[in-house]
Design a protein around this motif. Structure first.
Motif, mmCIF file in Angstrom:
data_model
loop_
_atom_site.group_PDB
_atom_site.id
_atom_site.type_symbol
_atom_site.label_atom_id
_atom_site.label_comp_id
_atom_site.label_asym_id
_atom_site.label_seq_id
_atom_site.Cartn_x
_atom_site.Cartn_y
_atom_site.Cartn_z
ATOM 1 N N LEU A 97 0.839 -1.196 0.000
ATOM 2 C CA LEU A 97 0.000 0.000 0.000
ATOM 3 C C LEU A 97 0.872 1.244 0.000
ATOM 4 O O LEU A 97 1.983 1.242 0.523
ATOM 5 N N GLU A 98 0.334 2.321 -0.558
ATOM 6 C CA GLU A 98 1.072 3.576 -0.649
ATOM 7 C C GLU A 98 0.249 4.709 -0.055
ATOM 8 O O GLU A 98 -0.977 4.691 -0.110
ATOM 9 N N GLU A 100 -0.457 7.948 3.045
ATOM 10 C CA GLU A 100 -0.877 8.050 4.436
ATOM 11 C C GLU A 100 -2.335 8.489 4.495
ATOM 12 O O GLU A 100 -2.763 9.335 3.703
ATOM 13 N N VAL A 104 -8.650 4.189 7.493
ATOM 14 C CA VAL A 104 -8.670 3.039 6.596
ATOM 15 C C VAL A 104 -9.921 2.227 6.920
ATOM 16 O O VAL A 104 -10.156 1.868 8.074
ATOM 17 N N GLN A 122 -0.348 -3.906 7.439
ATOM 18 C CA GLN A 122 -0.197 -2.936 6.345
ATOM 19 C C GLN A 122 -1.090 -1.722 6.555
ATOM 20 O O GLN A 122 -0.679 -0.584 6.302
ATOM 21 N N SER A 125 0.393 0.649 9.057
ATOM 22 C CA SER A 125 1.501 1.428 8.495
ATOM 23 C C SER A 125 1.007 2.574 7.619
ATOM 24 O O SER A 125 1.723 3.556 7.417
ATOM 25 N N SER A 126 -0.207 2.444 7.099
ATOM 26 C CA SER A 126 -0.769 3.466 6.202
ATOM 27 C C SER A 126 -1.551 4.545 6.952
ATOM 28 O O SER A 126 -1.956 5.538 6.343
#
Length: 202
Positions: A97-98, A100, A104, A122, A125-126
């Motif tokens: 994933l890319e 910020e 989510v 994941q 982290s986003s």
């Protein structure tokens, strides 16, 4: 063609699905501090109905799905409505994933993933510091929700204890667990849909 690719053209025709989406959107609006500068990732967005439902309350939404058919349908809606602050993105399963995000959202996705914790990590982290994760999925059930042999079903819902263990592992702080956000009517019975909200510490 995948199972979800084949279902994409008629996915939105199920009125029960619309009721579910409305209930989820209202719960997110009621229990999260949504703002017009919020960046949202809707992972497993399907045809984008939940993304479109919460779009009026946030600034930007990136809908991600591993079904090209679903993303094509979502992209068509975005183009038809000329929406500049929402994006439909195709990604392969497991692809990194890319970006910020302040929120989510993962709606009815994790039971289609062999290792949900891998994805929760994941998502964590986003999420920006102080941001939120919303997990919506089936409560633990007896395996009757999906017809026998349905491809891509790895779990029969999840218990609260399973979800809480994922959050603890990823150092996400639980903010809300709703054990019966919505009842899905199917097979002449009701299946509870749970909502869990967690926050990434500042």
């Amino acid at each position: 063609m995948s199972h979800f690719d084949s279902q994409a053209p008629t996915w939105d025709e199920n009125p029960k699905r619309s009721l579910m989406i409305n209930a989820i959107a209202e719960a997110l609006r009621s229990h999260l501090p949504l703002r017009e500068d919020f960046r949202v990732m809707d992972y497993g967005c399907g045809t984008g109905e939940l993304s479109l439902a919460i779009l009026p309350w946030v600034g930007y939404i990136e809908g991600i799905d591993t079904s090209k058919g679903m993303i094509d349908r979502f992209s068509q809606k975005i183009q038809e409505r000329n929406l500049p602050n929402i994006k439909a993105k195709f990604m392969r399963a497991g692809e990194a994933l890319e970006g910020e995000f302040d929120l989510v959202v993962c709606n009815m996705v994790l039971h289609h993933i062999p290792d949900p914790l891998l994805y929760i990590r994941q998502f964590e982290s986003s999420i920006r510091s102080g941001g939120h994760l919303a997990i919506i999925d089936l409560d633990k059930e007896d395996g009757s929700f999906h017809p026998q042999g349905t491809p891509g079903v790895f779990h029969q819902g999840f218990s609260y204890e399973e979800i809480r263990a994922w959050l603890d592992y990823c150092y996400l702080e639980e903010r809300l667990h709703h054990p019966s956000l919505h009842l899905i009517q199917k097979n002449e019975r009701e299946y509870p849909l749970t909502l869990t909200l967690a926050q990434k510490p500042h």
